[in-house]
Design a protein around this motif. Structure first.
Motif, PDB file in Angstrom:
ATOM      1  N   VAL A  29      18.559 -11.130  -7.045  1.00 43.80           N
ATOM      2  CA  VAL A  29      18.895  -9.916  -7.787  1.00 43.80           C
ATOM      3  C   VAL A  29      18.424 -10.114  -9.222  1.00 43.80           C
ATOM      4  N   ASN A  30      17.645  -9.184  -9.739  1.00 39.09           N
ATOM      5  CA  ASN A  30      17.107  -9.285 -11.095  1.00 39.09           C
ATOM      6  C   ASN A  30      17.754  -8.311 -12.060  1.00 39.09           C
ATOM      7  N   LYS A  31      18.689  -7.524 -11.583  1.00 41.08           N
ATOM      8  CA  LYS A  31      19.380  -6.537 -12.403  1.00 41.08           C
ATOM      9  C   LYS A  31      20.723  -7.136 -12.844  1.00 41.08           C
ATOM     10  N   PRO A  32      21.081  -7.057 -14.135  1.00 40.08           N
ATOM     11  CA  PRO A  32      22.351  -7.620 -14.584  1.00 40.08           C
ATOM     12  C   PRO A  32      23.516  -7.119 -13.727  1.00 40.08           C
ATOM     13  N   LYS A  52      31.727 -13.330 -13.556  1.00 40.60           N
ATOM     14  CA  LYS A  52      30.578 -13.863 -14.274  1.00 40.60           C
ATOM     15  C   LYS A  52      29.446 -12.845 -14.230  1.00 40.60           C
ATOM     16  N   LEU A  53      28.729 -12.734 -15.347  1.00 45.95           N
ATOM     17  CA  LEU A  53      27.537 -11.890 -15.417  1.00 45.95           C
ATOM     18  C   LEU A  53      26.349 -12.707 -14.936  1.00 45.95           C
ATOM     19  N   GLU A  72      27.750 -21.733 -10.539  1.00 46.09           N
ATOM     20  CA  GLU A  72      27.245 -22.908 -11.252  1.00 46.09           C
ATOM     21  C   GLU A  72      25.752 -22.812 -11.523  1.00 46.09           C
ATOM     22  N   LYS A  73      24.995 -22.234 -10.595  1.00 44.80           N
ATOM     23  CA  LYS A  73      23.542 -22.116 -10.746  1.00 44.80           C
ATOM     24  C   LYS A  73      23.122 -20.733 -11.251  1.00 44.80           C
ATOM     25  N   ASN A  74      24.104 -19.871 -11.563  1.00 41.22           N
ATOM     26  CA  ASN A  74      23.826 -18.492 -12.009  1.00 41.22           C
ATOM     27  C   ASN A  74      22.915 -17.771 -11.024  1.00 41.22           C
ATOM     28  N   LEU A  75      23.256 -17.858  -9.749  1.00 40.47           N
ATOM     29  CA  LEU A  75      22.416 -17.329  -8.684  1.00 40.47           C
ATOM     30  C   LEU A  75      23.121 -16.197  -7.948  1.00 40.47           C
ATOM     31  N   LEU A  76      22.388 -15.110  -7.727  1.00 42.07           N
ATOM     32  CA  LEU A  76      22.874 -14.003  -6.912  1.00 42.07           C
ATOM     33  C   LEU A  76      21.719 -13.522  -6.055  1.00 42.07           C
ATOM     34  N   GLU A  77      21.900 -13.610  -4.740  1.00 39.81           N
ATOM     35  CA  GLU A  77      20.899 -13.128  -3.790  1.00 39.81           C
ATOM     36  C   GLU A  77      21.579 -12.183  -2.808  1.00 39.81           C
ATOM     37  N   ILE A  78      20.934 -11.066  -2.554  1.00 42.89           N
ATOM     38  CA  ILE A  78      21.425 -10.107  -1.571  1.00 42.89           C
ATOM     39  C   ILE A  78      20.334  -9.899  -0.542  1.00 42.89           C
ATOM     40  N   ASN A  79      20.704 -10.045   0.721  1.00 40.27           N
ATOM     41  CA  ASN A  79      19.764  -9.920   1.835  1.00 40.27           C
ATOM     42  C   ASN A  79      18.543 -10.823   1.669  1.00 40.27           C
ATOM     43  N   GLY A  80      18.774 -12.031   1.137  1.00 40.42           N
ATOM     44  CA  GLY A  80      17.715 -13.021   0.994  1.00 40.42           C
ATOM     45  C   GLY A  80      16.800 -12.836  -0.205  1.00 40.42           C
ATOM     46  N   LYS A 133      22.813  -9.225 -23.955  1.00 45.51           N
ATOM     47  CA  LYS A 133      24.034  -8.547 -23.525  1.00 45.51           C
ATOM     48  C   LYS A 133      23.641  -7.133 -23.106  1.00 45.51           C
ATOM     49  N   PRO A 134      23.565  -6.882 -21.802  1.00 49.55           N
ATOM     50  CA  PRO A 134      23.121  -5.567 -21.331  1.00 49.55           C
ATOM     51  C   PRO A 134      24.127  -4.470 -21.657  1.00 49.55           C
ATOM     52  N   ARG A 135      23.620  -3.266 -21.841  1.00 55.10           N
ATOM     53  CA  ARG A 135      24.486  -2.110 -22.094  1.00 55.10           C
ATOM     54  C   ARG A 135      25.160  -1.645 -20.808  1.00 55.10           C
ATOM     55  N   ALA A 136      24.460  -1.789 -19.706  1.00 54.84           N
ATOM     56  CA  ALA A 136      24.993  -1.365 -18.410  1.00 54.84           C
ATOM     57  C   ALA A 136      24.662  -2.429 -17.369  1.00 54.84           C
TER      58      ALA A 136
END
Length: 66
Positions: A22-25, A41-42, A11-19, A50-53
């Motif tokens: 993440v800034n990479k698609p 979800k991307l 819902e918030k388009n949030l992805l965090e790893i180890n606190g 729209k990223p290529r990779a």
């Protein structure tokens, strides 16, 4: 990368790893109510781009209960 903690919020388009954010698609796949199907979800992609990779994370839920 070793994942010790992960925070995913579609819902918030949030992805965090180890606190850390993440800034990479990255495409994230989460289990759905239908067995064998996933919600995807991307995340960490700038609006309209729209990223290529991209990286992928698939979360699998396993239960010992039958």
């Amino acid at each position: 990368m070793e994942i010790k903690s992960i925070h995913i919020d579609f819902e918030k388009n949030l992805l965090e790893i180890n606190g850390k954010a993440v800034n990479k698609p990255t495409v994230v796949h989460l289990p759905s109510d239908t067995p064998g199907w996933y919600n995807s979800k991307l995340l960490a992609s700038p609006e309209g781009l729209k990223p290529r990779a991209y990286d992928r994370i698939k979360v699998v839920f396993k239960s010992d209960q039958q």
